[in-house]
Design a protein around this motif. Structure first.
Motif, PDB file in Angstrom:
ATOM      1  N   PRO A 156       0.545  -1.298  -0.073  1.00 22.47           N
ATOM      2  CA  PRO A 156       0.044   0.079  -0.026  1.00 22.47           C
ATOM      3  C   PRO A 156       0.844   1.215   0.135  1.00 22.47           C
ATOM      4  O   PRO A 156       1.954   1.135   0.552  1.00 22.47           O
ATOM      5  CB  PRO A 156      -0.823  -0.104   1.238  1.00 22.47           C
ATOM      6  N   PRO A 157       0.289   2.377  -0.744  1.00 25.45           N
ATOM      7  CA  PRO A 157      -1.017   2.403  -1.291  1.00 25.45           C
ATOM      8  C   PRO A 157      -1.066   1.949  -2.628  1.00 25.45           C
ATOM      9  O   PRO A 157      -0.072   1.580  -3.293  1.00 25.45           O
ATOM     10  CB  PRO A 157      -1.363   3.896  -1.174  1.00 25.45           C
ATOM     11  N   ASP A 158      -2.298   1.435  -3.063  1.00 26.75           N
ATOM     12  CA  ASP A 158      -2.379   1.166  -4.323  1.00 26.75           C
ATOM     13  C   ASP A 158      -2.999   1.713  -5.208  1.00 26.75           C
ATOM     14  O   ASP A 158      -4.362   2.411  -4.677  1.00 26.75           O
ATOM     15  CB  ASP A 158      -3.297  -0.464  -4.257  1.00 26.75           C
ATOM     16  N   PHE A 159      -2.814   1.964  -6.456  1.00 23.96           N
ATOM     17  CA  PHE A 159      -3.511   2.833  -7.526  1.00 23.96           C
ATOM     18  C   PHE A 159      -3.816   1.862  -8.628  1.00 23.96           C
ATOM     19  O   PHE A 159      -2.550   1.205  -9.242  1.00 23.96           O
ATOM     20  CB  PHE A 159      -2.818   4.109  -7.653  1.00 23.96           C
ATOM     21  N   GLU A 160      -4.513   2.096  -9.851  1.00 21.47           N
ATOM     22  CA  GLU A 160      -4.858   1.568 -11.166  1.00 21.47           C
ATOM     23  C   GLU A 160      -5.376   2.680 -11.796  1.00 21.47           C
ATOM     24  O   GLU A 160      -6.615   2.946 -11.504  1.00 21.47           O
ATOM     25  CB  GLU A 160      -5.527   0.095 -11.121  1.00 21.47           C
ATOM     26  N   VAL A 161      -4.794   3.357 -12.621  1.00 24.23           N
ATOM     27  CA  VAL A 161      -5.289   4.401 -13.383  1.00 24.23           C
ATOM     28  C   VAL A 161      -4.967   4.411 -14.818  1.00 24.23           C
ATOM     29  O   VAL A 161      -4.098   3.771 -15.119  1.00 24.23           O
ATOM     30  CB  VAL A 161      -4.869   5.667 -12.651  1.00 24.23           C
ATOM     31  N   ALA A 162      -5.732   5.083 -15.639  1.00 24.02           N
ATOM     32  CA  ALA A 162      -5.613   4.780 -17.142  1.00 24.02           C
ATOM     33  C   ALA A 162      -5.541   6.413 -17.614  1.00 24.02           C
ATOM     34  O   ALA A 162      -6.346   7.309 -17.294  1.00 24.02           O
ATOM     35  CB  ALA A 162      -6.805   4.081 -17.676  1.00 24.02           C
ATOM     36  N   VAL A 163      -4.722   6.351 -18.848  1.00 24.77           N
ATOM     37  CA  VAL A 163      -4.798   7.662 -19.447  1.00 24.77           C
ATOM     38  C   VAL A 163      -5.191   7.136 -21.070  1.00 24.77           C
ATOM     39  O   VAL A 163      -4.498   6.192 -21.460  1.00 24.77           O
ATOM     40  CB  VAL A 163      -3.415   8.487 -19.354  1.00 24.77           C
ATOM     41  N   ALA A 186      16.612   2.392 -15.640  1.00 29.03           N
ATOM     42  CA  ALA A 186      17.754   1.257 -15.445  1.00 29.03           C
ATOM     43  C   ALA A 186      17.883   0.900 -14.290  1.00 29.03           C
ATOM     44  O   ALA A 186      18.447  -0.383 -13.821  1.00 29.03           O
ATOM     45  CB  ALA A 186      18.995   1.783 -16.154  1.00 29.03           C
ATOM     46  N   ASP A 187      17.468   1.650 -13.033  1.00 27.67           N
ATOM     47  CA  ASP A 187      17.567   1.312 -11.750  1.00 27.67           C
ATOM     48  C   ASP A 187      16.512   0.521 -10.938  1.00 27.67           C
ATOM     49  O   ASP A 187      16.755   0.290  -9.981  1.00 27.67           O
ATOM     50  CB  ASP A 187      17.984   2.687 -10.954  1.00 27.67           C
ATOM     51  N   VAL A 188      15.335   0.460 -11.767  1.00 22.16           N
ATOM     52  CA  VAL A 188      14.190  -0.350 -11.141  1.00 22.16           C
ATOM     53  C   VAL A 188      13.547  -1.235 -12.123  1.00 22.16           C
ATOM     54  O   VAL A 188      13.954  -1.407 -13.198  1.00 22.16           O
ATOM     55  CB  VAL A 188      13.129   0.868 -10.838  1.00 22.16           C
ATOM     56  N   THR A 189      12.775  -1.858 -11.480  1.00 24.51           N
ATOM     57  CA  THR A 189      11.807  -2.923 -12.323  1.00 24.51           C
ATOM     58  C   THR A 189      10.353  -2.418 -12.515  1.00 24.51           C
ATOM     59  O   THR A 189       9.690  -2.323 -11.688  1.00 24.51           O
ATOM     60  CB  THR A 189      11.780  -4.266 -11.679  1.00 24.51           C
ATOM     61  N   VAL A 190      10.015  -2.463 -13.834  1.00 21.46           N
ATOM     62  CA  VAL A 190       8.799  -2.127 -14.267  1.00 21.46           C
ATOM     63  C   VAL A 190       8.499  -3.216 -15.384  1.00 21.46           C
ATOM     64  O   VAL A 190       8.941  -3.227 -16.272  1.00 21.46           O
ATOM     65  CB  VAL A 190       8.559  -0.714 -14.925  1.00 21.46           C
ATOM     66  N   ARG A 191       7.333  -3.814 -15.126  1.00 18.72           N
ATOM     67  CA  ARG A 191       6.844  -4.815 -15.667  1.00 18.72           C
ATOM     68  C   ARG A 191       5.781  -4.020 -16.652  1.00 18.72           C
ATOM     69  O   ARG A 191       5.005  -3.301 -16.446  1.00 18.72           O
ATOM     70  CB  ARG A 191       6.134  -6.025 -14.794  1.00 18.72           C
ATOM     71  N   ASP A 225       5.903  -1.370  -8.003  1.00 20.12           N
ATOM     72  CA  ASP A 225       5.578  -1.073  -6.580  1.00 20.12           C
ATOM     73  C   ASP A 225       5.563   0.322  -6.527  1.00 20.12           C
ATOM     74  O   ASP A 225       6.031   1.247  -7.129  1.00 20.12           O
ATOM     75  CB  ASP A 225       6.383  -1.852  -5.794  1.00 20.12           C
ATOM     76  N   TRP A 226       4.924   0.583  -5.349  1.00 22.42           N
ATOM     77  CA  TRP A 226       4.734   2.191  -4.887  1.00 22.42           C
ATOM     78  C   TRP A 226       6.047   2.754  -4.670  1.00 22.42           C
ATOM     79  O   TRP A 226       6.432   4.033  -5.350  1.00 22.42           O
ATOM     80  CB  TRP A 226       3.938   2.360  -3.593  1.00 22.42           C
ATOM     81  N   GLU A 227       7.131   2.124  -3.983  1.00 20.43           N
ATOM     82  CA  GLU A 227       8.313   2.688  -4.034  1.00 20.43           C
ATOM     83  C   GLU A 227       9.011   3.128  -5.321  1.00 20.43           C
ATOM     84  O   GLU A 227       9.654   4.187  -5.374  1.00 20.43           O
ATOM     85  CB  GLU A 227       9.329   2.128  -3.196  1.00 20.43           C
ATOM     86  N   THR A 228       8.853   2.300  -6.231  1.00 21.49           N
ATOM     87  CA  THR A 228       9.302   2.434  -7.544  1.00 21.49           C
ATOM     88  C   THR A 228       8.772   3.545  -8.251  1.00 21.49           C
ATOM     89  O   THR A 228       9.359   4.628  -8.773  1.00 21.49           O
ATOM     90  CB  THR A 228       9.363   1.143  -8.665  1.00 21.49           C
TER      91      THR A 228
END
Length: 266
Positions: free
Chosen positions: A196-203, A242-247, A227-230
């Motif tokens: 947490p916190p969790d969010f799912e939004v669209a543009v 390059a420093d983080v993981t985004v799926r 994740d939130w910290e990312t």
């Protein structure tokens, strides 16, 4: 004080008190650890908070000549650096004690503020004092997280001030996504953030080439999950893709352009 002002002030107070509790546990060498803010150590982060709060209190600034530093690139950065540089010879616990004193005086000050008083907010737009306090909560929490990462003591990620961070900085996502989509109508991006916190939004990009919030489509052009910290680190400009993981799913090139331009703080 209205409900919104009360909530923003509570978020501001909570994150500073959390930072002060963390400061009380730091070893001597922790204060000199580098953080993800270029040029700033753990102690510098606390000195920055002190400088801003004392400025808001109207305290006279300590006279200091800021040397030429690689991370100081404009007048605003030089202004912020003055309070930090003035405290570089000061022991970390003493800087934390100064912040604790400033907090108590600021709480008295903001309790007497008119929440509707208009002033310039950090984004360069005028707004009520209520909105200004949301910025203060967001800024203090962002720097608390800088310190926590630097000393390896995560915590308070789901603080009330985290919501202030989302409320203020997520507003840039439609612009970021539409630019990455090159303004092509119908292209869309979903941001799935787990906390947490969790969010799912669209543009979704409209016919005018601008991004707007939309319902989450079944098959977006690109989907980015992190994740939130990312999300916080990327948006606050604390790291690169390059420093983080985004799926990602869907249009990989679009997703990569979005992630590479998510940093919006100076």
């Amino acid at each position: 004080m209205n409900d919104e002002m009360r909530a923003n002030c509570a978020a501001y107070e909570q994150t500073i008190r959390s930072s002060l509790a963390l400061a009380a546990t730091l070893a001597e060498d922790d204060w000199d650890r580098p953080t993800e803010c270029p040029g700033w150590t753990v102690k510098d982060q606390f000195a920055h908070l002190v400088g801003v709060e004392r400025d808001l209190l109207g305290d006279p600034a300590q006279p200091v000549e800021v040397p030429e530093l690689g991370h100081v690139r404009n007048d605003f950065a030089r202004y912020l650096e003055a309070a930090v540089h003035a405290r570089r010879p000061v022991p970390g616990p003493q800087v934390a004690a100064e912040l604790a004193d400033a907090l108590e005086r600021r709480l008295v000050q903001v309790a007497g503020e008119d929440p509707d008083r208009v002033l310039m907010c950090p984004d360069g737009k005028q707004g009520p004092y209520t909105r200004f306090m949301m910025f203060r909560a967001m800024d203090c929490w962002t720097h608390e997280q800088d310190v926590r990462r630097a000393v390896g003591r995560p915590g308070n990620l789901d603080a009330p001030a985290a919501r202030c961070f989302w409320e203020l900085l997520s507003r840039a996502l439609p612009r970021i996504a539409s630019r990455a989509a090159e303004g092509v109508p119908g292209r869309s991006a979903v941001f799935a953030i787990s906390g947490p916190p969790d969010f799912e939004v669209a543009v979704t990009v409209g016919d005018d080439g601008r991004g707007t919030w939309s319902d989450v489509p079944e098959s977006p052009s690109a989907r980015l999950a992190m994740d939130w910290e990312t999300y916080v680190r990327l948006t606050a400009g604390r790291c690169t893709a390059a420093d983080v993981t985004v799926r990602t799913e869907g249009d990989r090139e679009l997703a990569e352009r979005i992630v590479s331009t998510m940093g919006i703080t100076p």
